[in-house]
Design a protein around this motif. Structure first.
Motif, mmCIF file in Angstrom:
data_model
loop_
_atom_site.group_PDB
_atom_site.id
_atom_site.type_symbol
_atom_site.label_atom_id
_atom_site.label_comp_id
_atom_site.label_asym_id
_atom_site.label_seq_id
_atom_site.Cartn_x
_atom_site.Cartn_y
_atom_site.Cartn_z
ATOM 1 N N GLU A 150 0.822 -1.207 0.000
ATOM 2 C CA GLU A 150 0.000 0.000 0.000
ATOM 3 C C GLU A 150 0.862 1.266 0.000
ATOM 4 N N ASP A 151 1.983 1.216 0.700
ATOM 5 C CA ASP A 151 2.897 2.361 0.708
ATOM 6 C C ASP A 151 3.579 2.514 -0.651
ATOM 7 N N ARG A 152 3.971 1.408 -1.252
ATOM 8 C CA ARG A 152 4.593 1.476 -2.572
ATOM 9 C C ARG A 152 3.600 1.992 -3.611
ATOM 10 N N LEU A 153 2.342 1.599 -3.450
ATOM 11 C CA LEU A 153 1.296 2.091 -4.358
ATOM 12 C C LEU A 153 1.147 3.604 -4.237
ATOM 13 N N ARG A 154 1.172 4.121 -3.014
ATOM 14 C CA ARG A 154 1.043 5.570 -2.802
ATOM 15 C C ARG A 154 2.230 6.316 -3.395
ATOM 16 N N LEU A 155 3.422 5.767 -3.232
ATOM 17 C CA LEU A 155 4.615 6.425 -3.759
ATOM 18 C C LEU A 155 4.581 6.506 -5.282
ATOM 19 N N VAL A 156 4.234 5.401 -5.926
ATOM 20 C CA VAL A 156 4.181 5.384 -7.391
ATOM 21 C C VAL A 156 3.069 6.307 -7.896
ATOM 22 N N SER A 157 1.934 6.321 -7.196
ATOM 23 C CA SER A 157 0.820 7.183 -7.600
ATOM 24 C C SER A 157 1.199 8.655 -7.577
ATOM 25 N N ALA A 158 2.169 9.009 -6.746
ATOM 26 C CA ALA A 158 2.563 10.414 -6.610
ATOM 27 C C ALA A 158 3.479 10.893 -7.731
ATOM 28 N N ILE A 159 3.991 9.985 -8.561
ATOM 29 C CA ILE A 159 4.883 10.375 -9.648
ATOM 30 C C ILE A 159 4.058 10.985 -10.777
ATOM 31 N N ARG A 160 4.473 12.122 -11.270
ATOM 32 C CA ARG A 160 3.634 12.896 -12.185
ATOM 33 C C ARG A 160 3.409 12.227 -13.532
#
Length: 236
Positions: A150-160
């Motif tokens: 879930e944390d990795r998903l949030r990090l990737v989602s934040a990439i523009r």
């Protein structure tokens, strides 16, 4: 005018080609507007938009893409203003949407990950990224991740560059691709997947797509190398 570039050979759209398509779309719209026999006040605004468009063509031919984009957007703004005021009727051509998919673990994000996603995003309009599940990583790599899924998903989602990030399937690794139905799947330079086999397996599931591989690595960056560096720095 056709622009042949290294980017086109690799399958990534060149910014010059995007500007050219933008200019051609504006030309088409202005031609349609001028057919309508507009009042003098409206005709003056259309004439001004056409001048901005000619400037955009000039800067395009000089290779000044940024200025060309700005001047073309001025032309579009004038046409849109007339449309919103109800003085003209116009519909802008809609470009075909190209969906791209990429996948990975993305544990301890580093510049290599960002470059991979930037490269993948260049193949279309929307980039979907499949983030590997914790159980999948343990099964394939024989170790746990530093950050949970879930944390990795949030990090990737934040990439523009990423339109949407989703978690992978627990047992069927192709299921997310079957649901996304991409036009292009982009593999990382080190991902141990045979592109031809993947394309065939997806075709068997009714997903017709092109599979390409990023042809270069970002030297000096990998999750394993980052972990080793952290260990060396803090566990001497």
């Amino acid at each position: 005018m056709q622009v042949k570039t290294v980017s086109r050979i690799l399958g990534v759209e060149d910014p010059r080609e995007r500007l050219l398509r933008y200019i051609e779309g504006l030309k088409s719209v202005i031609r349609e507007v001028k057919k309508g026999g507009n009042p003098p006040e409206v005709a003056k605004i259309i004439d001004l938009a056409e001048r901005y468009l000619k400037d955009a063509v000039y800067y395009y031919e000089k290779g000044d893409i940024e200025t060309g984009l700005v001047t073309a957007s001025y032309a579009e703004g004038l046409v849109d203003a007339l449309k919103y005021l109800g003085l003209i009727e116009v519909s802008w051509p809609r470009p075909r949407e190209v969906v791209v998919a990429a996948a990975g673990t993305f544990d301890i994000l580093h510049p290599g990950h960002v470059e991979f996603l930037r490269y993948a995003a260049g193949f279309g309009n929307k980039l979907y990224v499949i983030v590997a599940r914790d159980d999948t990583v343990r099964r394939i790599k024989g170790r746990s991740t530093v950050f949970p899924e879930e944390d990795r998903l949030r990090l990737v989602s934040a990439i523009r560059y990423v339109y949407r990030a989703v978690l992978g399937h627990q047992s069927d690794m192709l299921k997310p691709l079957e649901e996304i139905r991409p036009d292009v799947v982009v593999l990382g330079p080190d991902q141990g997947v045979d592109g031809k086999v993947l394309a065939h397996e997806l075709k068997q599931r009714g997903v017709e797509c092109r599979v390409v591989r990023m042809p270069y690595r970002v030297q000096g960056f990998s999750s394993s190398a980052t972990l080793r560096k952290v260990i060396e720095m803090f566990c001497r």
